[in-house]
Design a protein around this motif. Structure first.
Motif, PDB file in Angstrom:
ATOM      1  N   ALA A  33     -54.041  52.415  31.039  1.00 22.08           N
ATOM      2  CA  ALA A  33     -53.381  53.402  30.177  1.00 22.08           C
ATOM      3  C   ALA A  33     -53.837  54.815  30.495  1.00 22.08           C
ATOM      4  O   ALA A  33     -53.062  55.767  30.359  1.00 22.08           O
ATOM      5  N   ARG A  34     -55.089  54.949  30.933  1.00 21.55           N
ATOM      6  CA  ARG A  34     -55.587  56.284  31.255  1.00 21.55           C
ATOM      7  C   ARG A  34     -54.933  56.851  32.504  1.00 21.55           C
ATOM      8  O   ARG A  34     -54.954  58.064  32.737  1.00 21.55           O
ATOM      9  N   ALA A  35     -54.368  55.990  33.358  1.00 21.59           N
ATOM     10  CA  ALA A  35     -53.721  56.453  34.594  1.00 21.59           C
ATOM     11  C   ALA A  35     -52.429  57.186  34.331  1.00 21.59           C
ATOM     12  O   ALA A  35     -51.881  57.825  35.236  1.00 21.59           O
ATOM     13  N   ALA A  36     -51.907  57.112  33.081  1.00 16.94           N
ATOM     14  CA  ALA A  36     -50.660  57.811  32.773  1.00 16.94           C
ATOM     15  C   ALA A  36     -50.798  59.316  32.932  1.00 16.94           C
ATOM     16  O   ALA A  36     -49.811  60.018  33.170  1.00 16.94           O
ATOM     17  N   GLN A  37     -52.022  59.836  32.813  1.00 19.67           N
ATOM     18  CA  GLN A  37     -52.240  61.277  32.946  1.00 19.67           C
ATOM     19  C   GLN A  37     -52.309  61.726  34.409  1.00 19.67           C
ATOM     20  O   GLN A  37     -52.242  62.916  34.686  1.00 19.67           O
ATOM     21  N   LEU A  38     -52.461  60.771  35.323  1.00 18.88           N
ATOM     22  CA  LEU A  38     -52.777  61.148  36.697  1.00 18.88           C
ATOM     23  C   LEU A  38     -51.557  61.564  37.505  1.00 18.88           C
ATOM     24  O   LEU A  38     -51.645  62.474  38.325  1.00 18.88           O
ATOM     25  N   ALA A  39     -50.425  60.883  37.298  1.00 17.86           N
ATOM     26  CA  ALA A  39     -49.231  61.255  38.078  1.00 17.86           C
ATOM     27  C   ALA A  39     -48.791  62.692  37.791  1.00 17.86           C
ATOM     28  O   ALA A  39     -48.549  63.454  38.737  1.00 17.86           O
ATOM     29  N   PRO A  40     -48.694  63.117  36.508  1.00 21.92           N
ATOM     30  CA  PRO A  40     -48.361  64.540  36.272  1.00 21.92           C
ATOM     31  C   PRO A  40     -49.396  65.492  36.853  1.00 21.92           C
ATOM     32  O   PRO A  40     -49.045  66.566  37.349  1.00 21.92           O
ATOM     33  N   ALA A  41     -50.683  65.099  36.805  1.00 24.51           N
ATOM     34  CA  ALA A  41     -51.724  65.964  37.363  1.00 24.51           C
ATOM     35  C   ALA A  41     -51.580  66.092  38.871  1.00 24.51           C
ATOM     36  O   ALA A  41     -51.734  67.179  39.435  1.00 24.51           O
ATOM     37  N   LEU A  42     -51.286  64.990  39.546  1.00 30.97           N
ATOM     38  CA  LEU A  42     -51.105  65.039  40.999  1.00 30.97           C
ATOM     39  C   LEU A  42     -49.910  65.919  41.358  1.00 30.97           C
ATOM     40  O   LEU A  42     -49.994  66.765  42.260  1.00 30.97           O
ATOM     41  N   LEU A  43     -48.803  65.742  40.653  1.00 36.45           N
ATOM     42  CA  LEU A  43     -47.619  66.558  40.939  1.00 36.45           C
ATOM     43  C   LEU A  43     -47.899  68.032  40.661  1.00 36.45           C
ATOM     44  O   LEU A  43     -47.406  68.906  41.378  1.00 36.45           O
ATOM     45  N   SER A  44     -48.696  68.304  39.618  1.00 36.63           N
ATOM     46  CA  SER A  44     -49.022  69.695  39.302  1.00 36.63           C
ATOM     47  C   SER A  44     -49.859  70.327  40.414  1.00 36.63           C
ATOM     48  O   SER A  44     -49.605  71.460  40.835  1.00 36.63           O
ATOM     49  N   VAL A  45     -50.864  69.607  40.902  1.00 30.01           N
ATOM     50  CA  VAL A  45     -51.691  70.125  42.005  1.00 30.01           C
ATOM     51  C   VAL A  45     -50.837  70.366  43.247  1.00 30.01           C
ATOM     52  O   VAL A  45     -50.940  71.412  43.905  1.00 30.01           O
ATOM     53  N   LEU A  46     -49.980  69.404  43.557  1.00 28.66           N
ATOM     54  CA  LEU A  46     -49.142  69.546  44.750  1.00 28.66           C
ATOM     55  C   LEU A  46     -48.135  70.678  44.587  1.00 28.66           C
ATOM     56  O   LEU A  46     -47.844  71.397  45.547  1.00 28.66           O
ATOM     57  N   HIS A  47     -47.617  70.851  43.368  1.00 29.64           N
ATOM     58  CA  HIS A  47     -46.655  71.927  43.143  1.00 29.64           C
ATOM     59  C   HIS A  47     -47.327  73.294  43.266  1.00 29.64           C
ATOM     60  O   HIS A  47     -46.731  74.236  43.816  1.00 29.64           O
ATOM     61  N   GLN A  48     -48.566  73.401  42.773  1.00 28.55           N
ATOM     62  CA  GLN A  48     -49.275  74.676  42.859  1.00 28.55           C
ATOM     63  C   GLN A  48     -49.469  75.106  44.307  1.00 28.55           C
ATOM     64  O   GLN A  48     -49.484  76.298  44.619  1.00 28.55           O
ATOM     65  N   HIS A  49     -49.643  74.151  45.204  1.00 28.52           N
ATOM     66  CA  HIS A  49     -49.880  74.466  46.614  1.00 28.52           C
ATOM     67  C   HIS A  49     -48.677  74.141  47.492  1.00 28.52           C
ATOM     68  O   HIS A  49     -48.803  74.124  48.723  1.00 28.52           O
ATOM     69  N   ARG A  50     -47.531  73.816  46.855  1.00 31.32           N
ATOM     70  CA  ARG A  50     -46.280  73.532  47.574  1.00 31.32           C
ATOM     71  C   ARG A  50     -46.479  72.432  48.618  1.00 31.32           C
ATOM     72  O   ARG A  50     -46.015  72.534  49.763  1.00 31.32           O
ATOM     73  N   LEU A  51     -47.152  71.366  48.200  1.00 36.35           N
ATOM     74  CA  LEU A  51     -47.419  70.247  49.103  1.00 36.35           C
ATOM     75  C   LEU A  51     -46.654  68.989  48.721  1.00 36.35           C
ATOM     76  O   LEU A  51     -46.653  68.024  49.483  1.00 36.35           O
ATOM     77  N   GLY A  52     -46.036  68.993  47.536  1.00 36.15           N
ATOM     78  CA  GLY A  52     -45.347  67.792  47.098  1.00 36.15           C
ATOM     79  C   GLY A  52     -44.225  67.382  48.044  1.00 36.15           C
ATOM     80  O   GLY A  52     -44.025  66.198  48.320  1.00 36.15           O
ATOM     81  N   ARG A  53     -43.505  68.368  48.550  1.00 37.93           N
ATOM     82  CA  ARG A  53     -42.390  68.062  49.448  1.00 37.93           C
ATOM     83  C   ARG A  53     -42.866  67.345  50.707  1.00 37.93           C
ATOM     84  O   ARG A  53     -42.145  66.504  51.257  1.00 37.93           O
TER      85      ARG A  53
END
Length: 464
Positions: free
Chosen positions: A154-174
């Motif tokens: 259940a605690r892993a639910a916070q991780l996907a948004p956090a990963l996308l946020s980090v990648l979005h900040q550095h434009r790495l998600g794409r």
């Protein structure tokens, strides 16, 4: 025990956990972080390092590190499942394109079956890259969803948004999601190509083209145009007469059979597999390059607020006034030497009990903690200079309230080894057995050894 850096976490993982803590505080309010801030200041470093150390301490305390490991395991399982799906999809495309060999294969219908979905998804990825930022398409979102479901935490639910946020900040998600998407399609096209070769090697296929409204010249030109690049690599291309003969009912299909097969394989390789291979390699290169340059974004409002707590003005600006001739001596919590290997401290003892006991030269007395300032000062000292052995004296006539137990836990994490000394009752008094049992249960839950015997010998020598 002494807080140590979390092992096996690279730069991305550390930023990922830091962002997860930030998002959690943003949605649920500030966390109880006094000890985390103290441990971070004890580690030292610049502001990004302090913020990261604080977040990692909170992540360890709240189970986010274990959740991250579960999420990564789920991500690997999700990626493996999608890879299997891609392999079977590619094989299915090849079977659908050629059929069972009982009737001639319409070459352009077969080509559309092999390349149509691939080219459409490629076009969709390019459009999303231009207009939707870091979108990874349906496959990228499916992988993130599978990773969370397979993590079973259940605690892993916070991780996907956090990963996308980090990648979005550095434009790495794409580039991360693009690497996954193109890699899956590369597997699908590779599977289709191998299946196509296997079918062509084991079955006898004839090739035709059919039309109702287009002319013969359109098929001749299209066949030669698509075969131009494969021909540079040695793949065969039907000549004009063979192309015309394949469009005539009852035409001679035998002479053109191998040329059409070579043309189909070459077109699939050049226009299906090769673009995905190039985009996979390009996405991987951009991902690795961007990952090596990852750093904390200090412009976020939450991190600007943390500056005051992690780098107080007195620490950032240095000494501005001369030291007074005599410093105020605090009443609780004696000043410890930086190299003290053994420390004895008491918590909220009343004045009727003589304190401290006789201590050997190698044991430092930290006094009695009975106010917030004394606790803070001692915890700061122990965080900077962790002792090898720490004994905590408690009066079991008091109830083991949550504040006292939290303080004992904080103190224990500042030392390599800790014991709790449950003091005997003064002469003429008896201890409440129920309350003493509460102490034993509470300390057992903390995992701390405890006894009513004085641990002075252990403090001095390290053994009983």
């Amino acid at each position: 025990m002494i807080a140590r850096p979390t092992p096996d976490l690279d730069t991305l993982d550390r930023l990922w956990l830091t962002e997860a803590v930030r998002l959690r505080e943003e949605h649920a309010g500030p966390l109880d972080d006094d000890e985390a801030n103290r441990q971070a200041r004890a580690q030292g470093g610049d502001l990004p390092a302090l913020i990261e150390q604080r977040a990692l301490w909170l992540a360890r305390r709240d189970g986010l590190v274990e959740a991250l490991l579960h999420w990564r395991q789920g991500a690997r399982l999700g990626g493996f499942a999608l890879a299997l799906l891609a392999v079977f999809t590619g094989a299915g495309l090849a079977f659908a394109a050629l059929g069972d060999g009982q009737r001639p294969v319409n070459v352009f219908w077969a080509l559309g079956s092999l390349l149509g979905l691939n080219l459409l998804t490629l076009l969709g990825w390019l459009l999303s890259l231009l207009f939707a930022g870091d979108s990874g398409g349906a496959l990228g979102r499916l992988w993130l969803w599978l990773s969370q479901k397979l993590a079973r935490d259940a605690r892993a639910a916070q991780l996907a948004p956090a990963l996308l946020s980090v990648l979005h900040q550095h434009r790495l998600g794409r580039w991360l999601l693009g690497f996954g998407v193109h890699g899956l399609w590369l597997l699908a096209m590779g599977s289709a190509l191998l299946t196509l070769l296997a079918l062509l090697a084991t079955r006898r296929y004839g090739f035709v083209w059919e039309t109702t409204i287009l002319g013969e010249s359109a098929f001749v030109g299209l066949t030669q145009a698509l075969g131009a690049l494969p021909a540079l690599l040695g793949f065969s291309v039907p000549d004009v007469e063979q192309i015309r003969a394949s469009g005539a009912l009852g035409g001679d299909l035998e002479g053109a059979r191998q040329r059409w097969a070579g043309w189909l394989v070459g077109v699939l390789l050049i226009y299906g597999l090769l673009p995905r291979l190039l985009l996979t390699c390009f996405s991987l290169w951009r991902w690795r390059r961007g990952r090596a340059a990852l750093k904390l974004d200090l412009n976020l409002p939450a991190y600007r607020l943390l500056r005051e707590r992690l780098q107080p003005p007195s620490e950032r600006l240095g000494i501005s006034d001369a030291a007074p001739a005599q410093l105020h001596a605090p009443s609780a919590g004696a000043q410890l030497e930086g190299n003290a290997g053994a420390v004895l401290v008491a918590i909220e003892l009343d004045g009727s009990r003589p304190w401290p006991p006789a201590l050997s030269k190698g044991v430092a007395d930290a006094g009695i903690l009975d106010d917030r300032e004394g606790r803070r000062r001692l915890l700061d000292q122990l965080s900077r200079f962790p002792p090898a052995r720490l004994a905590i004296a408690c009066d079991p006539r008091r109830s083991p309230d949550r504040g006292t137990l939290a303080l004992i836990g904080e103190l224990s994490r500042c030392a390599a080894a800790t014991r709790v000394w449950l003091l005997q009752a003064p002469p003429g008094e008896a201890l409440d057995s129920a309350r003493l049992d509460d102490w034993h249960q509470a300390l057992d839950s903390l995992g701390l050894p405890h006894s009513s015997a004085a641990p002075l010998g252990w403090l001095e020598s390290g053994h009983d």
